[in-house]
Design an enzyme around this catalytic site. Structure first.
Site, PDB file in Angstrom:
ATOM      1  N   HIS A   1      -0.009  -8.073  -1.461  1.00  0.00           N
ATOM      2  CA  HIS A   1      -1.095  -8.278  -1.525  1.00  0.00           C
ATOM      3  C   HIS A   1      -1.876  -8.201  -2.752  1.00  0.00           C
ATOM      4  O   HIS A   1      -1.136  -7.833  -3.378  1.00  0.00           O
ATOM      5  CB  HIS A   1      -2.037  -8.621   0.140  1.00  0.00           C
ATOM      6  CG  HIS A   1      -1.902  -6.972  -0.305  1.00  0.00           C
ATOM      7  ND1 HIS A   1      -1.396  -5.516   0.018  1.00  0.00           N
ATOM      8  CD2 HIS A   1      -2.862  -5.575  -0.671  1.00  0.00           C
ATOM      9  CE1 HIS A   1      -1.903  -4.495   0.593  1.00  0.00           C
ATOM     10  NE2 HIS A   1      -3.548  -4.585  -0.076  1.00  0.00           N
TER      11      HIS A   1
ATOM     12  N   ASP B   1       0.727  -1.595  -0.039  1.00  0.00           N
ATOM     13  CA  ASP B   1       0.190   0.088  -0.167  1.00  0.00           C
ATOM     14  C   ASP B   1       1.217   1.699   0.062  1.00  0.00           C
ATOM     15  O   ASP B   1       1.717   1.404   0.604  1.00  0.00           O
ATOM     16  CB  ASP B   1      -1.130   0.218   1.327  1.00  0.00           C
ATOM     17  CG  ASP B   1      -2.163  -1.105   0.906  1.00  0.00           C
ATOM     18  OD1 ASP B   1      -2.724  -1.575  -0.251  1.00  0.00           O
ATOM     19  OD2 ASP B   1      -2.907  -1.745   1.909  1.00  0.00           O
TER      20      ASP B   1
HETATM   21  C1  SIN Z   1      -6.564  -3.472  -0.714  1.00  0.00           C
HETATM   22  O1  SIN Z   1      -5.140  -3.255  -1.825  1.00  0.00           O
HETATM   23  O2  SIN Z   1      -5.943  -3.055   0.408  1.00  0.00           O
HETATM   24  C2  SIN Z   1      -7.368  -3.842  -0.462  1.00  0.00           C
HETATM   25  C3  SIN Z   1      -7.246  -5.681  -1.109  1.00  0.00           C
HETATM   26  C4  SIN Z   1      -9.102  -6.567  -0.433  1.00  0.00           C
HETATM   27  O3  SIN Z   1      -9.923  -5.696  -0.721  1.00  0.00           O
HETATM   28  O4  SIN Z   1      -8.626  -7.685  -0.634  1.00  0.00           O
END
Ligand code: SIN
Length: 288
Positions: free
Chosen positions: A254, A108
């Site tokens: 992620h 992020d």
């Molecule tokens: C994000 O990348 O902050 C969102 C991840 C998600 O919605 O699973």
């Protein structure tokens, strides 16, 4: 109180058991949670029926919160500390700006000069199947590289852009996003400011390395992402309503998989804890 933990996967993550975030938490209990956050990279706390205020208040214990000036269209109008990740249509019936948020491998706010320390995502509504999020342990990915590759990437900087999947779907949003967030060069190998361990810092928002063309950079970017997302470095989270997942953006990346029926509602709210300054605005000559 000793915090009870249950590992989530071989690679990373732990579930924190027996916690109720609607109740006051002592400094020493929070200290244990923070220690677990540093040790495991991801924490899951299930069954938390908390208000927006409680979400923000608990998040502040991790550090100062981002008010999401870099993503003004996606924050909650009354709570700028909350970033909406939702496919619930807007009041006028138009599609949500944030329906594709997170659907590229990323850490992020890597496209800003103060990339995030950590994020706390609360699941308000989840589809009956899918809508999962996958996480990668970037310490483990770095440590598994050969000495030769570690040397090759030691001084590289990746140029991070504020991109989302499905580019072209919302040109006005994309134009504003590019104006607010010029490309930022971040080290490909970052030393975690608290643990002192080295981690890979790359993702699908990186299209080139500083001082290199996209064509030259592409094969190595693709290799590093493929390497970091091998199954042995991953945890896949299947959401339940009222889950809170907390991740350390300095040693994990992620992706929201988008593996669900878009007619079903998925509504998540995220606080983003500010990290320490890192990176520099990319030299224009290197951006192509
Ligand atoms: C994000 O990348 O902050 C969102 C991840 C998600 O919605 O699973």
């Amino acid at each position: 109180m000793a915090v009870a933990l249950r590992p989530l996967s071989y690679a990373l993550g732990a579930e924190v058991l027996g916690i109720d975030l609607t109740r006051p938490m002592s400094e020493s209990s929070f200290g244990e949670i923070y220690r677990a956050f540093l040790d495991h990279g991801i924490l899951l706390i299930r069954g938390q029926k908390i208000t927006r205020e409680q979400h923000i208040e608990f998040s502040r214990r991790f550090g100062e919160l981002d008010r999401h000036e870099a993503l003004p269209r996606d924050r909650h109008p009354q709570y700028p500390e909350l970033l909406m990740v939702t496919n619930v249509p807007q009041a006028d019936g138009s599609p949500s700006n944030s329906r594709y948020t997170g659907q590229l491998w990323h850490s992020d706010m890597s496209f800003t000069l103060v990339p995030s320390l950590g994020s706390l995502l609360r699941a308000a509504k989840v589809p009956p199947v899918g809508g999962d999020t996958m996480f990668a342990n970037m310490y483990a990915a770095y440590e598994a590289l050969s000495a030769g590759m570690q040397k090759l990437i030691a001084d590289l900087h990746g140029i991070h852009r504020p991109e989302r999947k499905n580019a072209g779907v919302d040109p006005a949003w994309e134009q504003e996003n590019r104006r607010l967030n010029p490309p930022v060069a971040q080290p490909v190998v970052r030393t975690h400011p608290e643990t002192g361990r080295k981690a890979l810092y790359i993702g699908e928002k990186v299209k080139s390395f500083e001082g290199m063309t996209q064509e030259e950079s592409r094969p190595l970017i693709d290799y590093l992402i493929r390497h970091a997302t091998r199954p042995q470095f991953l945890y896949r989270h299947q959401w339940q309503p009222d889950d809170i997942v907390i991740w350390d953006n300095r040693c994990t990346m992620h992706v929201a998989l988008g593996d669900y029926d878009p007619a079903q509602r998925r509504h998540m709210e995220r606080t983003t804890v500010l990290g320490t300054p890192c990176g520099h605005v990319a030299a224009e000559a290197a951006v192509h």
